[in-house]
Design a protein around this motif. Structure first.
Motif, PDB file in Angstrom:
ATOM      1  N   VAL A 123      -2.920  13.923  -5.672  1.00 29.40           N
ATOM      2  CA  VAL A 123      -2.316  12.636  -5.312  1.00 29.40           C
ATOM      3  C   VAL A 123      -0.794  12.732  -5.238  1.00 29.40           C
ATOM      4  N   ASN A 150      -4.255  15.679  -0.284  1.00 28.36           N
ATOM      5  CA  ASN A 150      -3.503  14.443  -0.362  1.00 28.36           C
ATOM      6  C   ASN A 150      -3.586  13.669   0.958  1.00 28.36           C
ATOM      7  N   ILE A 162      -6.914  11.978   1.237  1.00 29.38           N
ATOM      8  CA  ILE A 162      -6.960  10.738   0.454  1.00 29.38           C
ATOM      9  C   ILE A 162      -6.170   9.634   1.167  1.00 29.38           C
ATOM     10  N   ASN A 163      -4.986  10.002   1.637  1.00 32.18           N
ATOM     11  CA  ASN A 163      -4.115   9.015   2.293  1.00 32.18           C
ATOM     12  C   ASN A 163      -4.769   8.368   3.503  1.00 32.18           C
ATOM     13  N   ILE A 175     -13.471   6.255  -0.601  1.00 32.65           N
ATOM     14  CA  ILE A 175     -13.627   7.625  -1.108  1.00 32.65           C
ATOM     15  C   ILE A 175     -14.812   7.688  -2.052  1.00 32.65           C
ATOM     16  N   GLU A 198      -6.858   9.007 -11.065  1.00 34.46           N
ATOM     17  CA  GLU A 198      -5.635   9.311 -10.328  1.00 34.46           C
ATOM     18  C   GLU A 198      -5.577   8.514  -9.022  1.00 34.46           C
ATOM     19  N   ILE A 199      -6.689   8.495  -8.285  1.00 37.11           N
ATOM     20  CA  ILE A 199      -6.714   7.791  -7.003  1.00 37.11           C
ATOM     21  C   ILE A 199      -6.601   6.282  -7.210  1.00 37.11           C
ATOM     22  N   ASP A 247      -2.886   5.459  -8.123  1.00 36.58           N
ATOM     23  CA  ASP A 247      -1.894   5.712  -7.074  1.00 36.58           C
ATOM     24  C   ASP A 247      -2.229   5.012  -5.749  1.00 36.58           C
ATOM     25  N   LYS A 252      -7.596   1.433  -2.120  1.00 37.04           N
ATOM     26  CA  LYS A 252      -8.714   2.206  -1.595  1.00 37.04           C
ATOM     27  C   LYS A 252      -9.986   1.924  -2.390  1.00 37.04           C
ATOM     28  N   VAL A 294     -13.053   3.138  -4.186  1.00 42.51           N
ATOM     29  CA  VAL A 294     -13.490   4.387  -4.825  1.00 42.51           C
ATOM     30  C   VAL A 294     -14.864   4.173  -5.454  1.00 42.51           C
TER      31      VAL A 294
END
Length: 366
Positions: free
Chosen positions: A55, A127, A130-131, A136, A151-152, A155, A159, A161
């Motif tokens: 991330v 990264n 993910i961006n 996800i 972490e996702i 940050d 999103k 998850v």
């Protein structure tokens, strides 16, 4: 330098595996023996920092360290060990490396690039993955899956998850209290957790981006990360002189001094051992310290009865939850939130690990 120390310095010590255990031991003995480190990659990676680097790719610049940075008085062979005899190690690139003492620290199998620059580029690619994703899927609810979800979620709070785990609770390697606190924290960050189901990754459709679970649920996600366990890095040992020293799980059986059972000059440390304890980096560092002490003793002709005994690690674990929180299990209590987060999550022990390797804790390259 004393005669015994001079003799020890000429002893050929071969260390197979450049993870936490192997790298720590090689560094600590580089001025006490003729050290050769065999590793298929040219760098040591602080493993508990890799999820943060996904991330925040620049984080990898401190956590991925070329072996030559800390091993200034040893030889690095960038290849895989493929065979062991009573006197030498064979490598995939055709080298035969003799040894007086051998340490096996091949941990678990986890494919990564050979070059440091390639590994850092891999973090950048992950990264970007993910961006560019709106949703996800994380497959696996052990420490890797949980920490990546955290972490996702921290940050990238916008999103979606989803974490799917085939067990009845998260973090099965520690107690249920810690698992429950983790589940509640993830829920507070809007991470959807699905337990007791598997994801069929064989039938993934790249076009529709749909994933099917073992219970028939359909999950829509732009990408996924597989965070399930990996096997011990011992398959190659099955055709070596140590083939009878492997247990049914593929772990190397060791004695209380961390020598491979029945062997006088071969040690095993880190995750590859059959020691019944949580496989964690700080325990691998303890393995390395005990083995280093015993190797020094043996190389200087010391009495075997004075060898250090490894005492099995207690049930301590800290699982990072994003940048500020964590859940921690200690022998008599379990806590979560900012206090354990202050212990681990901010820097993930990267600075202290670098300092322990004799490196500046803060310096990064361009």
């Amino acid at each position: 330098m004393k005669t015994q120390e001079l003799e020890a310095a000429s002893r050929k010590l071969v260390v197979i595996g450049g993870g936490v255990a192997g790298s720590t031991l090689a560094r600590s003995l580089q001025f006490h023996a003729d050290v050769t480190l065999i590793d298929p990659k040219e760098y040591f990676e602080i493993p508990w920092a890799k999820l943060r680097a996904m991330v925040e790719p620049s984080f990898g610049k401190r956590s991925v360290i070329n072996h030559g940075e800390y091993l200034t008085n040893g030889r690095v062979v960038t290849s895989s060990a493929v065979n062991i005899t009573e006197t030498e190690v064979s490598t995939a690139d055709g080298q035969l490396i003799p040894y007086d003492f051998l340490v096996i620290a091949t941990g678990h199998t986890y494919p990564v690039p050979e070059r440091r620059t390639e590994r850092l580029n891999q973090f950048k690619a992950e990264n970007q993955k993910i961006n560019s994703a709106g949703s996800i899927l994380i497959v696996g609810g052990g420490p890797t899956g949980v920490e990546l979800a955290g972490e996702i979620a921290v940050d990238f709070p916008d999103k979606k998850v989803t974490l799917v785990h085939n067990g009845s609770r998260l973090l099965e390697f520690i107690g249920p209290k810690a698992a429950n606190k983790t589940l509640h924290w993830l829920a507070s960050k809007k991470v959807e957790v699905i337990l007791e189901q598997r994801v069929n990754l064989d039938s993934v459709s790249e076009e529709s981006k749909t994933y099917h679970t073992s219970e028939g649920e359909i999950i829509n996600a732009d990408c996924y990360f597989l965070c399930t366990g990996t096997p011990p890095g011992s398959a190659w040992l099955k055709e070596t002189v140590l083939k009878k020293n492997l247990d049914s799980r593929g772990s190397l059986m060791v004695d209380e001094n961390l020598r491979v059972k029945g062997r006088k000059n071969i040690f095993a440390i880190g995750d590859i051992t059959d020691i019944p304890e949580i496989k964690q980096g700080f325990l691998a560092q303890k393995h390395a310290a005990v083995a280093a002490k015993n190797l020094k003793l043996l190389m200087t002709g010391g009495n075997e009865s004075k060898m250090a005994i490894y005492k099995r690690g207690s049930a301590i674990a800290i699982v990072s939850l994003g940048r500020k929180d964590a859940v921690a299990q200690f022998p008599f209590t379990t806590i979560s939130g900012r206090i354990p987060g202050w212990i681990k999550s901010g820097d993930l022990f990267v600075g202290s690990t670098r300092k322990g390797m004799g490196l500046d804790p803060h310096v990064v390259d361009d």
